[in-house]
Design an enzyme around this catalytic site. Structure first.
Site, PDB file in Angstrom:
ATOM      1  N   TYR A   1       0.850  -1.196   0.000  1.00 11.00           N
ATOM      2  CA  TYR A   1       0.000   0.000   0.000  1.00 11.00           C
ATOM      3  C   TYR A   1       0.880   1.238   0.000  1.00 11.00           C
ATOM      4  O   TYR A   1       1.928   1.282   0.636  1.00 11.00           O
ATOM      5  CB  TYR A   1      -0.950  -0.034   1.191  1.00 11.00           C
ATOM      6  CG  TYR A   1      -2.134  -0.944   0.927  1.00 11.00           C
ATOM      7  CD1 TYR A   1      -3.351  -0.443   0.492  1.00 11.00           C
ATOM      8  CD2 TYR A   1      -2.001  -2.319   1.050  1.00 11.00           C
ATOM      9  CE1 TYR A   1      -4.413  -1.282   0.200  1.00 11.00           C
ATOM     10  CE2 TYR A   1      -3.056  -3.173   0.753  1.00 11.00           C
ATOM     11  CZ  TYR A   1      -4.258  -2.650   0.335  1.00 11.00           C
ATOM     12  OH  TYR A   1      -5.302  -3.481   0.032  1.00 11.00           O
TER      13      TYR A   1
ATOM     14  N   ASP B   1       0.978 -12.206   0.198  1.00  8.30           N
ATOM     15  CA  ASP B   1      -0.263 -12.936   0.442  1.00  8.30           C
ATOM     16  C   ASP B   1      -0.119 -14.448   0.344  1.00  8.30           C
ATOM     17  O   ASP B   1      -0.817 -15.189   1.042  1.00  8.30           O
ATOM     18  CB  ASP B   1      -1.340 -12.468  -0.539  1.00  8.30           C
ATOM     19  CG  ASP B   1      -1.998 -11.164  -0.110  1.00  8.30           C
ATOM     20  OD1 ASP B   1      -1.790 -10.754   1.046  1.00  8.30           O
ATOM     21  OD2 ASP B   1      -2.722 -10.567  -0.921  1.00  8.30           O
TER      22      ASP B   1
ATOM     23  N   TYR C   1      -9.612  -9.012  -0.188  1.00 16.34           N
ATOM     24  CA  TYR C   1      -9.581  -9.283  -1.625  1.00 16.34           C
ATOM     25  C   TYR C   1      -9.977 -10.722  -1.935  1.00 16.34           C
ATOM     26  O   TYR C   1      -9.679 -11.647  -1.184  1.00 16.34           O
ATOM     27  CB  TYR C   1      -8.178  -9.040  -2.188  1.00 16.34           C
ATOM     28  CG  TYR C   1      -8.030  -7.686  -2.846  1.00 16.34           C
ATOM     29  CD1 TYR C   1      -8.344  -7.505  -4.183  1.00 16.34           C
ATOM     30  CD2 TYR C   1      -7.588  -6.586  -2.126  1.00 16.34           C
ATOM     31  CE1 TYR C   1      -8.218  -6.269  -4.795  1.00 16.34           C
ATOM     32  CE2 TYR C   1      -7.457  -5.337  -2.719  1.00 16.34           C
ATOM     33  CZ  TYR C   1      -7.773  -5.185  -4.051  1.00 16.34           C
ATOM     34  OH  TYR C   1      -7.652  -3.957  -4.650  1.00 16.34           O
TER      35      TYR C   1
ATOM     36  N   HIS D   1      -2.510   1.292  -4.160  1.00 17.87           N
ATOM     37  CA  HIS D   1      -1.699   0.112  -3.863  1.00 17.87           C
ATOM     38  C   HIS D   1      -1.399  -0.643  -5.149  1.00 17.87           C
ATOM     39  O   HIS D   1      -1.901  -0.307  -6.226  1.00 17.87           O
ATOM     40  CB  HIS D   1      -2.398  -0.809  -2.860  1.00 17.87           C
ATOM     41  CG  HIS D   1      -3.762  -1.258  -3.284  1.00 17.87           C
ATOM     42  ND1 HIS D   1      -4.878  -0.452  -3.200  1.00 17.87           N
ATOM     43  CD2 HIS D   1      -4.193  -2.433  -3.804  1.00 17.87           C
ATOM     44  CE1 HIS D   1      -5.933  -1.101  -3.649  1.00 17.87           C
ATOM     45  NE2 HIS D   1      -5.550  -2.310  -4.028  1.00 17.87           N
TER      46      HIS D   1
ATOM     47  N   HIS E   1      -0.569  -4.704  -6.957  1.00 21.89           N
ATOM     48  CA  HIS E   1      -0.690  -6.165  -6.866  1.00 21.89           C
ATOM     49  C   HIS E   1       0.327  -6.762  -7.833  1.00 21.89           C
ATOM     50  O   HIS E   1       0.247  -6.540  -9.040  1.00 21.89           O
ATOM     51  CB  HIS E   1      -2.086  -6.637  -7.273  1.00 21.89           C
ATOM     52  CG  HIS E   1      -3.192  -6.101  -6.429  1.00 21.89           C
ATOM     53  ND1 HIS E   1      -3.808  -6.841  -5.440  1.00 21.89           N
ATOM     54  CD2 HIS E   1      -3.812  -4.900  -6.432  1.00 21.89           C
ATOM     55  CE1 HIS E   1      -4.751  -6.118  -4.869  1.00 21.89           C
ATOM     56  NE2 HIS E   1      -4.773  -4.926  -5.454  1.00 21.89           N
TER      57      HIS E   1
ATOM     58  N   HIS F   1      -3.347  -0.094  -8.606  1.00 19.69           N
ATOM     59  CA  HIS F   1      -4.757   0.172  -8.331  1.00 19.69           C
ATOM     60  C   HIS F   1      -4.907   1.559  -7.708  1.00 19.69           C
ATOM     61  O   HIS F   1      -4.538   1.780  -6.549  1.00 19.69           O
ATOM     62  CB  HIS F   1      -5.309  -0.899  -7.382  1.00 19.69           C
ATOM     63  CG  HIS F   1      -6.795  -0.836  -7.238  1.00 19.69           C
ATOM     64  ND1 HIS F   1      -7.505  -1.728  -6.470  1.00 19.69           N
ATOM     65  CD2 HIS F   1      -7.733   0.015  -7.757  1.00 19.69           C
ATOM     66  CE1 HIS F   1      -8.791  -1.432  -6.514  1.00 19.69           C
ATOM     67  NE2 HIS F   1      -8.943  -0.368  -7.285  1.00 19.69           N
TER      68      HIS F   1
END
Length: 656
Positions: free
Chosen positions: A295, A309, A400, A458, A460, A619
């Site tokens: 982030y 993650d 998410y 943020h 990904h 994002h």
């Protein structure tokens, strides 16, 4: 989820294990229980022990490739066993029922569910947290807390520690658990010592009021629902063309082995394409390697939110059941996934994978020949419908939901796709409108998407490990650049030619895809020659999924995830190197990652190679992402290049 005494007694007389059908089959329920029994018999499993990870310990690649159906299948498991502050790595021979290795783990294993619950309780029980809630007019009964991995910023205090940071939310009054953050208040919890190190309170902000539910009934309370439409659905009235036997899947021109591991989720192995009556290898294995979600907010409550993650949480553990008619067509084949609990017991996730054929009405190929037409005998266009096979799973990691697709086409192409949906992570704010005096400062690093809610910017990043075996193991990698050239003898002064460069070692085999330097990226086998003298290969097409990295090279989150700096890396096959962020991602310091492995500068030419492909997206949230995000798809493709003698889809028959 503790084993009851009766089950423990039954385990002592456990019958023979269910027989696997392939060396790469995932661990069965009986095998998970056997891991516990064998470790206990060896004196390595006190009541306080927990399992961050149990997984198949894959046989050597040569042994798998040499194996024939009906031959014996040795079975070995790998387990991380955590007891207090100590974690050990164990190798368990399930066939001989013995522990063959027991060593101290060099890092921290994945988060345990028990640690989530414990960190939440520690945070809410602390007097300073309760005092912070009181200043906001709240009690501990009004909130729930969400423990989050804290990263590692390489301070002395963090080394060797196992920490989580724990912000809180108002208890949900509807479906949205993240709609009402208690901003400016969080706990720092040491999981190793089970104590709260610090309570951070930067001051109260107005609490969001709206529940922002996303079920149909909740949406109807705040907005007019559209008129109901007649359904437009996919159907397969003739039944499936997919054959599934154990972990082996076969469809049209494709076959592969499928299993689920706790960390990467779906693992595909021995992917082969049928060509002229023979099976030709394309990939030995393909799976998710790591997911990095940083982030972009420097606030004290947000700068550390740099999640890994897959390595910290687990895409396999957080697989969620798929819903027929929403997540997958109703005619799909649904398969369960077997993972394990903190105590090592098997846990089956129903409908965790769906496999289905899809035809969206597009042509795979077509041609209409104008010169063949006559007034009396018009000739229709020739073509074939675009039918493909989709292997889908969905992992809910916090707010998410990630849809993970492997798509097999009849033209020999494989697409690897990620669809991101679910809920934006939101930050409490004073502003209710961009006209408010605080709005400019509060949206410096994000977007005001609802009253009192800012969604921070943020990224990904998704890294995949692609173990290529294009017509065998002796493969090479090439960057084929598109280079401008002029010819004095021609009136054309703007043409391009291809120039191939093949790296000899992994130090040279690192590439950042950019539209400013167009190129194709190939894996090929120089020991095999096709009908026209070409060497068969597959291209890796990054498309628009190649993501820019904004990180300073010295930033600790980047050091832990330096693989995002390149779109492609190439290394020699090593079964111990499965994850670009390192085997022990939790609290990692970046010293055991893909970016450090390549320092060995091992040969990658005419040998067994692995390509690590990174894709991602940035994002910048918008109001349309709230209260639930439309699915955003990104992906890359593996495209045959002189692998087949002609268009493979031309031999597909028109369905009747």
């Amino acid at each position: 989820m503790r084993l009851i005494p009766a089950l423990l007694s039954a385990m002592l007389a456990m019958p023979a294990l269910a027989a696997p059908t392939h060396p790469l089959d995932g661990l069965s329920a009986e095998e998970y229980l056997a891991v516990r029994e064998i470790l206990s018999a060896a004196g390595h499993l006190p009541d306080s022990a927990r399992f961050p990870l149990i997984e198949l310990h894959e046989p050597d690649k040569a042994a798998v490739l040499a194996w024939k159906p009906g031959s014996p299948i040795p079975r070995t498991a790998r387990a991380l066993v955590k007891d207090g502050a100590e974690t050990h790595e164990a190798i368990i021979d399930l066939t001989a029922r013995s522990v063959t290795a027991w060593t101290a783990a060099p890092g921290e294993g994945m988060i345990l569910f028990e640690e989530f619950v414990g960190a939440m309780e520690l945070a809410l029980s602390h007097p300073a947290m309760q005092a912070g809630l009181k200043t906001r007019g709240l009690t501990r009964d009004d909130v729930f807390c969400l423990p989050l991995t804290a990263g590692n910023f390489l301070t002395d205090a963090e080394q060797g520690a196992r920490r989580m940071k724990v912000p809180c939310y108002l208890n949900p009054t509807g479906s949205n658990f993240y709609a009402k953050p208690v901003e400016g208040l969080f706990a720092v919890v040491d999981l190793g010592t089970s104590e709260v190190i610090e309570i951070v309170d930067t001051g109260a902000l107005p609490l969001p009021r709206d529940a922002w539910g996303y079920t149909e009934a909740e949406i109807a309370e705040r907005a007019s629902l559209r008129a109901e439409t007649r359904p437009a659905t996919l159907a397969q009235p003739g039944g499936s063309n997919v054959t599934i036997a154990g972990g082996m899947v076969e469809w049209d021109m494709w076959r592969f082995h499928l299993r689920v591991d706790k960390r990467p989720g779906v693992v595909l192995s021995q992917v082969a394409a049928e060509d002229g009556g023979r099976w030709r290898s394309v990939l030995y294995q393909a799976h998710l390697s790591e997911v990095f979600v940083p982030y972009m907010d420097p606030d004290i409550g947000w700068y550390w939110r740099t999640y890994m993650d897959s390595g910290e949480y687990g895409f396999g553990l957080f697989l969620s059941p798929l819903r027929a008619g929403v997540d997958c067509p109703a005619y799909a084949t649904f398969l369960p996934a077997m993972v394990h609990t903190d105590t090592g017991e098997p846990l089956e996730i129903p409908d965790a994978i769906c496999i289905f054929e899809r035809n969206l009405g597009d042509p795979m190929w077509r041609h209409f020949e104008i010169f063949a037409q006559t007034p009396d005998a018009p000739v229709p266009a020739e073509g074939r419908p675009w039918t493909e096979l989709v292997v889908r799973s969905a992992s809910e990691v916090g707010n998410y939901d990630y849809l993970m697709d492997y798509v097999f086409q009849q033209d020999g192409l494989i697409r690897v796709m990620v669809g991101a949906t679910g809920l934006d992570a939101v930050k409490g704010a004073a502003a209710t409108s961009m006209a408010d005096p605080t709005a400019a400062a509060e949206t410096r690093f994000g977007t005001l998407i609802a009253p009192n809610l800012v969604a921070p910017n943020h990224d990904h990043y998704f890294n995949y490990r692609l173990d290529f075996d294009v017509d065998g193991q002796a493969n090479s990698f090439a960057r084929v650049g598109l280079v401008a050239q002029t010819d004095p003898a021609s009136p054309r002064q703007s043409i391009w030619v291809t120039e191939a460069v093949m790296p000899m070692t992994e130090g040279d085999a690192q590439y950042r895809v950019s539209p400013e330097t167009p190129a194709l990226y190939h894996v090929m086998n120089h020991g095999v020659t096709g009908a026209l003298g070409h060497h068969p290969g597959y291209m890796i097409m990054a498309g628009g999924a190649a993501a820019y990295s904004p990180f300073d090279p010295s930033d600790p989150p980047f050091l832990r995830n330096a693989y995002i700096d390149k779109t492609f890396w190439v290394t020699p096959h090593d079964r111990t190197q499965r994850y670009a962020g390192g085997e022990y991602a939790m609290q990692s310091d970046g010293t055991d990652t893909l970016a450090t492995w390549v320092g060995a500068d091992r040969p990658v030419h005419d040998t067994d190679i692995v390509v690590w492909a990174t894709m991602g997206f940035h994002h910048v949230p918008r109001m349309e992402d709230w209260p639930v995000m439309p699915t955003m798809w990104q992906g890359f493709s593996l495209k045959p290049h002189n692998f087949f003698p002609m268009n493979p889809a031309i031999t597909a028959r028109l369905p009747k």
